[in-house]
Design a protein around this motif. Sequence first.
Motif, PDB file in Angstrom:
ATOM      1  N   ILE A   1       0.861  -1.181   0.000  1.00  0.00           N
ATOM      2  CA  ILE A   1       0.000   0.000   0.000  1.00  0.00           C
ATOM      3  C   ILE A   1       0.900   1.235   0.000  1.00  0.00           C
ATOM      4  N   SER A   2       0.320   2.365  -0.351  1.00  0.00           N
ATOM      5  CA  SER A   2       1.105   3.594  -0.421  1.00  0.00           C
ATOM      6  C   SER A   2       1.522   4.045   0.976  1.00  0.00           C
ATOM      7  N   THR A   3       2.545   4.866   1.020  1.00  0.00           N
ATOM      8  CA  THR A   3       2.999   5.421   2.298  1.00  0.00           C
ATOM      9  C   THR A   3       1.885   6.231   2.956  1.00  0.00           C
ATOM     10  N   LEU A   4       1.142   6.984   2.157  1.00  0.00           N
ATOM     11  CA  LEU A   4       0.049   7.781   2.718  1.00  0.00           C
ATOM     12  C   LEU A   4      -1.024   6.896   3.338  1.00  0.00           C
TER      13      LEU A   4
ATOM     14  N   ASN B   1      -2.075   6.768   7.270  1.00  0.00           N
ATOM     15  CA  ASN B   1      -3.448   7.017   7.718  1.00  0.00           C
ATOM     16  C   ASN B   1      -4.001   5.862   8.547  1.00  0.00           C
ATOM     17  N   ILE B   2      -3.733   4.631   8.098  1.00  0.00           N
ATOM     18  CA  ILE B   2      -4.182   3.451   8.856  1.00  0.00           C
ATOM     19  C   ILE B   2      -3.481   3.407  10.212  1.00  0.00           C
TER      20      ILE B   2
ATOM     21  N   ILE C   1      -5.155   3.362  13.898  1.00  0.00           N
ATOM     22  CA  ILE C   1      -4.912   2.211  14.790  1.00  0.00           C
ATOM     23  C   ILE C   1      -4.328   2.698  16.117  1.00  0.00           C
ATOM     24  N   LYS C   2      -3.446   3.689  16.037  1.00  0.00           N
ATOM     25  CA  LYS C   2      -2.801   4.176  17.263  1.00  0.00           C
ATOM     26  C   LYS C   2      -3.805   4.823  18.223  1.00  0.00           C
TER      27      LYS C   2
ATOM     28  N   ILE D   1       7.156   5.374   9.196  1.00  0.00           N
ATOM     29  CA  ILE D   1       5.771   5.386   9.684  1.00  0.00           C
ATOM     30  C   ILE D   1       5.754   5.349  11.214  1.00  0.00           C
ATOM     31  N   ALA D   2       6.592   4.498  11.792  1.00  0.00           N
ATOM     32  CA  ALA D   2       6.651   4.375  13.256  1.00  0.00           C
ATOM     33  C   ALA D   2       6.983   5.712  13.909  1.00  0.00           C
ATOM     34  N   LEU D   3       7.966   6.412  13.358  1.00  0.00           N
ATOM     35  CA  LEU D   3       8.370   7.695  13.935  1.00  0.00           C
ATOM     36  C   LEU D   3       7.314   8.770  13.686  1.00  0.00           C
ATOM     37  N   SER D   4       6.686   8.726  12.522  1.00  0.00           N
ATOM     38  CA  SER D   4       5.727   9.786  12.178  1.00  0.00           C
ATOM     39  C   SER D   4       4.488   9.767  13.067  1.00  0.00           C
ATOM     40  N   ILE D   5       4.112   8.597  13.574  1.00  0.00           N
ATOM     41  CA  ILE D   5       2.931   8.524  14.452  1.00  0.00           C
ATOM     42  C   ILE D   5       3.326   8.307  15.920  1.00  0.00           C
TER      43      ILE D   5
END
Length: 207
Positions: A45-48, A52-53, A57-58, A76-80
């Motif tokens: 799936i795309s990075t975006l 978003n998922i 989930i978080k 992704i881990a760092l961004s959220i």
Amino acid sequence: MKNNIDYSLYLITDREMLVDTDIYTAVEEAIKGGVTLVQLREKDISTLDFYNIASKIKTVTDKYKVPLIINDRIDIALSIDAAGVHLGQSDMPATIARSIIGNNKIMGISTSTLKEAQEAERQGADYVGVGAMFPTTTKDDANAVSVHTLKEIKDNISIPVVAIGGITEKNVDLLKIANIDGIAIISDILAKKCVKAAAEKLCASIK
């Protein structure tokens, strides 16, 4: 926080497994049923979309104070601000990953031999995932690991050991001899009509 993680019932997501529900509801129901840790695994799936998922989930995992681990994707881990990442043998070297995520995030490494597990510990892993223990449809390239090897790994490293791969309520007892710290489950929770009840059954099996 990092040293007090409960790895006992570790859910790995796979949206293709779901029966008449969405991933957010399924994760929440699984946590209500006793899941102690969630790994978000998304392929192709795309990075975006992944971002978003993961963000949604978080909000679910935060609500129940359950750590969220992101598979493969450090960005992704760092961004959220997830609790950590899980890396495979063909992903970024663990020492490099650690230098990026810092010492306060959890880092798990997939292993299938004692040598790989010892190397993961040496490179700063907080836990190892060991498998595949039993035949599984979710990972075609997983090496088969015996319960003897699982026990050998547990006996020779000092970080937590989580077994993965084809584990179900029916075969989980076969792993008890290894005295591991947790089991990682995909289909035996997410492919069930009642996710919460499936998690509860597994919880009862490992207690």
